[in-house]
Design an enzyme around this catalytic site. Structure first.
Site, mmCIF file in Angstrom:
data_model
loop_
_atom_site.group_PDB
_atom_site.id
_atom_site.type_symbol
_atom_site.label_atom_id
_atom_site.label_comp_id
_atom_site.label_asym_id
_atom_site.label_seq_id
_atom_site.Cartn_x
_atom_site.Cartn_y
_atom_site.Cartn_z
ATOM 1 N N GLU A 115 14.114 -13.784 -16.782
ATOM 2 C CA GLU A 115 13.380 -12.886 -16.904
ATOM 3 C C GLU A 115 12.974 -12.252 -14.951
ATOM 4 O OE1 GLU A 115 9.915 -14.753 -18.106
ATOM 5 O OE2 GLU A 115 10.732 -15.625 -19.762
ATOM 6 N N LYS A 117 10.954 -11.216 -12.195
ATOM 7 C CA LYS A 117 9.581 -12.252 -11.969
ATOM 8 C C LYS A 117 9.255 -11.077 -10.880
ATOM 9 C CE LYS A 117 8.058 -15.930 -8.436
ATOM 10 N NZ LYS A 117 7.069 -14.737 -7.647
ATOM 11 N N ASP A 119 5.591 -8.821 -9.344
ATOM 12 C CA ASP A 119 5.039 -9.275 -8.166
ATOM 13 C C ASP A 119 3.254 -9.024 -8.275
ATOM 14 O OD1 ASP A 119 3.898 -10.306 -5.861
ATOM 15 O OD2 ASP A 119 5.166 -8.902 -4.249
ATOM 16 N N TYR A 229 4.260 -13.997 -20.411
ATOM 17 C CA TYR A 229 5.387 -15.764 -20.623
ATOM 18 C C TYR A 229 5.358 -17.291 -20.852
ATOM 19 C CZ TYR A 229 3.790 -15.549 -15.313
ATOM 20 O OH TYR A 229 3.087 -14.907 -14.228
ATOM 21 N N LYS A 317 14.579 -15.055 -5.653
ATOM 22 C CA LYS A 317 14.578 -14.590 -5.476
ATOM 23 C C LYS A 317 15.191 -13.182 -4.557
ATOM 24 C CE LYS A 317 9.988 -14.466 -3.738
ATOM 25 N NZ LYS A 317 8.883 -15.016 -3.145
ATOM 26 N N CYS A 411 -3.775 22.107 18.445
ATOM 27 C CA CYS A 411 -2.402 21.798 17.494
ATOM 28 C C CYS A 411 -0.971 21.949 18.697
ATOM 29 C CB CYS A 411 -2.459 23.232 16.232
ATOM 30 S SG CYS A 411 -0.235 23.163 15.579
ATOM 31 N N CYS A 414 0.639 25.017 18.162
ATOM 32 C CA CYS A 414 0.402 26.496 18.749
ATOM 33 C C CYS A 414 -0.769 26.688 19.392
ATOM 34 C CB CYS A 414 -0.025 27.819 17.538
ATOM 35 S SG CYS A 414 -1.678 26.871 16.387
ATOM 36 N N CYS A 429 -5.386 21.910 11.542
ATOM 37 C CA CYS A 429 -5.148 23.633 12.779
ATOM 38 C C CYS A 429 -5.531 24.596 12.050
ATOM 39 C CB CYS A 429 -3.963 23.553 12.747
ATOM 40 S SG CYS A 429 -3.267 25.035 13.502
ATOM 41 N N CYS A 434 -0.145 29.960 12.576
ATOM 42 C CA CYS A 434 0.695 28.812 12.619
ATOM 43 C C CYS A 434 2.185 28.814 12.542
ATOM 44 C CB CYS A 434 -0.521 27.586 12.648
ATOM 45 S SG CYS A 434 0.927 26.165 13.460
#
Ligand code: IVH
Length: 701
Positions: A115, A117, A119, A229, A317, A411, A414, A429, A434
């Site tokens: 199955e 796994k 997380d 499970y 894993k 910025c 510019c 900005c 610009c």
């Protein structure tokens, strides 16, 4: 007003209906009714319960969020300890596991179940006489925390089991993983970013953080899901094998991951592991490996356990997702709307086969929160399809030569001042002209989702903007072949191609046109919704807030983005300029007239290279006939179209039993345009021939 007796009867019947639809939705991924109809049933139940509070029971579907915030969690002892798994990182360890298992159970060959796994966070649910009475985290395996009120808000968890043959087990302790889908995490993080809230580093943190919330109303807003499970204690339930468990749980209304496989011998389990590793990025959730378990419960008993882990199961894993590197610098990019985004410049490092040399840092607050300094040694990770992230700085590796970072007050492109509004996380900005903003807007305008002009990339845009030839998208259409040809590395032929491509792009659709404008908050899907709802550009421009909010899935932020956009003179001039240059957003009505509904209710996924059209063209054709196109395979997918050199989506489809069709069959599907009778030899879904649509009719029968 209904009498109490009548109300009681209706309430019971509504609860039964709602529970049945919950199971169809959360367990089988196969809703029978639209969300609106579900909402109607639910509202009716709420109304009746409000009028008859004495009839409210804790297992009513209305009672998911009832509990008040608590001061802490009680400790509860698990009936049977919740074990953890030993890990294997290579094939050799899996072979060794199998040798040990075979000698323990004294057999040459052992059946396993493999199955994914997930997380997330493991939990135990306790059902007594069918009612959910307790839910707890795994904790240290012996004692967990009582998070019942939070688990009750997880919609996939039934508050009452579905009776099978009229009966439910008198006791069922079932274990599973609470998780979130990668896309849901990304969406939540986008929202949090906009609000300046701390981001969740990965799905696991989100799941764990949400379940350990003291206020269940907060948990209720999190997109938590569950796959079960494993069993603890049971009474009145005879189950002898893992695959039987995974078949039986859904009949009780409990979700399981259907992507499991019964394996005759360890070799088949290893093959499953390898297949899953390849399609890992295509899964809607993060899987960090494969759990391989002995199929037979009685053989498990013979194999036994050592300290906290069983000898009958192992976690295979996947390779690490994280890497360690140096944060060399923090660059600042200026986006289409003027937003300044800090970007980490990293020493290149390979993570899961992909080289990472930069990562977005989102905004200044994010850098502060993570306390990142230039020169730091940092942990980087790739999670699913998510762009690389810096997880944390390794503070103990600091030498003192690291430098703190500050957002520039001007910025970087510019030189105009930058501003940050108090309630916003982003610094911007202020200069609407610009060059960085202009360039990004132009790139967005010609991009695939926009007017899709071939041959215009960042280098060419840089030049025509820097040379003062283009300041607005409509200028592109006014440049002559000679002007394009005068740019670096451009010949007359390429220049002619660009002029031709622009000419072709003038005939476009309303949704592409809206997307190309770069209206804040309006992406490809909102553009399609708007085009569908208003049909004409004038309609979108004239729409007031209520009219915009009336479009399904258009929320307040998007509505305001649209209103602000068309409220600006500069933007109206851009639209007028484009129309004057000959751009015609083909009114959606023409399209609607020609559009067939032959593929309505069907979802397609495309993989591999098609010889007669690009994948984008294929997607467009599907949509023209009313079908939907998804980017990843799930049980909601009806067909996977498989071209040359397909990706793992094809194998995933096979794994899920979803029909695949090749290009020739796909072309036939497109040509038939609703004419009944022709057939497509995909494997049928479920046990019916062909595919059932929402309206109950069958296609490809
Ligand atoms: S079986 C004693 N199956 O992995 C074996 N665990 O490291 C019971 N997990 O605590 C677990 N997906 O949180 C099993 N399909 C799966 C799983 C799974 C994720 C987690 C679970 C467990 C941890 C063990």
């Amino acid at each position: 007003m209904t009498t109490s007796r009548e109300a009681s009867r209706e309430i019971e019947s509504l609860r039964g209906e709602i529970r049945r639809h919950n199971v169809l939705y959360h367990v089988y991924d196969a809703p029978e009714i639209p969300d609106s109809e579900y909402d109607r049933l639910f509202q009716r139940l709420l109304a009746l319960e409000a009028a008859h509070p004495e009839l409210v029971t804790p297992d009513s579907p209305s009672q998911r969020v009832g509990a008040a915030p608590s001061a802490g969690f009680e400790s509860v002892e698990h009936g049977v300890p919740m074990l953890s798994l030993s890990n294997a990182f290579d094939v050799e360890s899996l072979l060794a596991f199998d040798r040990r298992v075979r000698s323990l159970v004294e057999s040459d060959r052992v059946l396993y179940v493999a199955e994914p796994k997930l997380d997330g966070l493991s939990v135990e649910l306790v059902y007594e006489d069918g009612a959910l009475v307790r839910g707890a985290t795994r904790g240290d395996g012996i004692h967990g925390e009582d998070v019942t009120a939070n688990l009750r808000t997880v919609r996939g968890i039934p508050l009452r089991l579905q009776p099978v043959g009229g009966a439910v087990p008198s006791l069922l302790e079932v274990r599973g993983e609470v998780y979130v889908e990668t896309a849901a995490l990304e969406k939540l993080n986008e929202e949090r970013l906009r609000l300046g809230l701390e981001l969740f580093a990965n799905p696991r943190n989100l799941a764990a953080g949400s379940l350990r919330q003291l206020d269940p109303t907060v948990t209720a807003t999190r997109p938590l899901r569950i796959f079960c499970y494993d069993l603890g204690r049971t009474q009145g339930l005879e189950i002898k094998t893992q695959s039987e468990l995974l078949d039986r749980l859904p009949t009780l209304g409990i979700p399981v991951n259907s992507l499991y496989q019964r394996c005759d011998g360890i070799e088949e389990a290893i093959a499953f592991y390898e297949r899953l590793r390849e399609m890992r990025d295509e899964l809607p959730y993060e899987a960090d490996g494969v759990v391989i378990k002995i199929e037979s419960f009685s053989l498990r008993h013979r194999a036994g356990q050592i300290s906290r882990s069983p000898r009958w199961a192992i976690a295979a894993k996947f390779p690490a997702e994280q890497g360690i590197t140096i944060l060399r610098d923090i660059a600042v990019q200026v986006g289409r709307t003027g937003t300044l985004t800090p970007v980490a410049v990293l020493d290149p490092v390979r993570v899961r086969g992909v080289e990472i040399s930069s990562a977005t840092l989102h905004n200044e607050d994010e850098i502060r929160r993570k306390d990142l300094r230039i020169g730091d040694t940092v942990v980087v990770q790739r999670a699913g399809d998510v762009i690389p992230q810096i997880v944390a700085a390794m503070v103990d590796r600091r030498t003192g030569s690291e430098r703190e970072f500050a957002m520039p007050i001007r910025c970087p492109v510019c030189g105009s001042p930058t501003v940050r509004h108090e309630e916003q996380a982003a610094q911007r900005c202020v200069n609407v002209s610009c060059p960085a903003r202009i360039k990004q807007s132009l790139l967005h305008f010609v991009s695939k989702g926009g007017l899709d002009v071939e041959g215009i990339g960042p280098k060419l845009i840089d030049q025509v903007v820097d040379n003062g030839l283009v300041t607005r998208a409509d200028d592109l259409f006014r440049l002559s072949v000679g002007q394009w040809a005068a740019q670096e590395r451009m010949g007359t032929k390429s220049a002619q191609n660009i002029v031709d491509a622009l000419e072709k792009a003038k005939k476009t659709t309303l949704d592409r046109f809206l997307f190309a404008l770069g209206i804040p908050e309006v992406g490809a899907s909102s553009s399609r919704l708007l085009a569908g709802a208003f049909q004409f550009l004038d309609g979108v421009i004239a729409a007031d807030r209520d009219a915009l909010l009336a479009v399904p899935d258009i929320g307040p932020a998007t509505a305001d983005g649209i209103l602000d956009f068309f409220g600006s003179d500069a933007n109206r001039q851009l639209v007028d300029g484009l129309l004057a240059a000959g751009v015609t957003p083909g009114n959606a009505e023409d399209k609607a007239l020609h559009r067939s509904e032959a593929l309505a209710g069907l979802t397609f996924v495309l993989t591999g290279t098609l010889s007669t059209m690009s994948r984008d063209e294929a997607a467009e054709k599907i949509r023209e006939q009313g079908g939907a196109v998804a980017s990843s395979v799930s049980r909601k997918t009806n067909f996977v179209v498989v071209g040359e050199n397909p990706g793992s989506k094809a194998s995933k489809a096979t794994g899920l039993g979803i029909p695949t069709i090749d290009e020739a069959e796909f072309s036939r599907v497109l040509e038939r345009e609703g004419s009944a009778g022709s057939s497509v030899s995909g494997r049928p879904v479920g046990n019916q021939q062909g595919v059932r649509r929402d309206d109950g009719s069958t296609l490809f029968a």
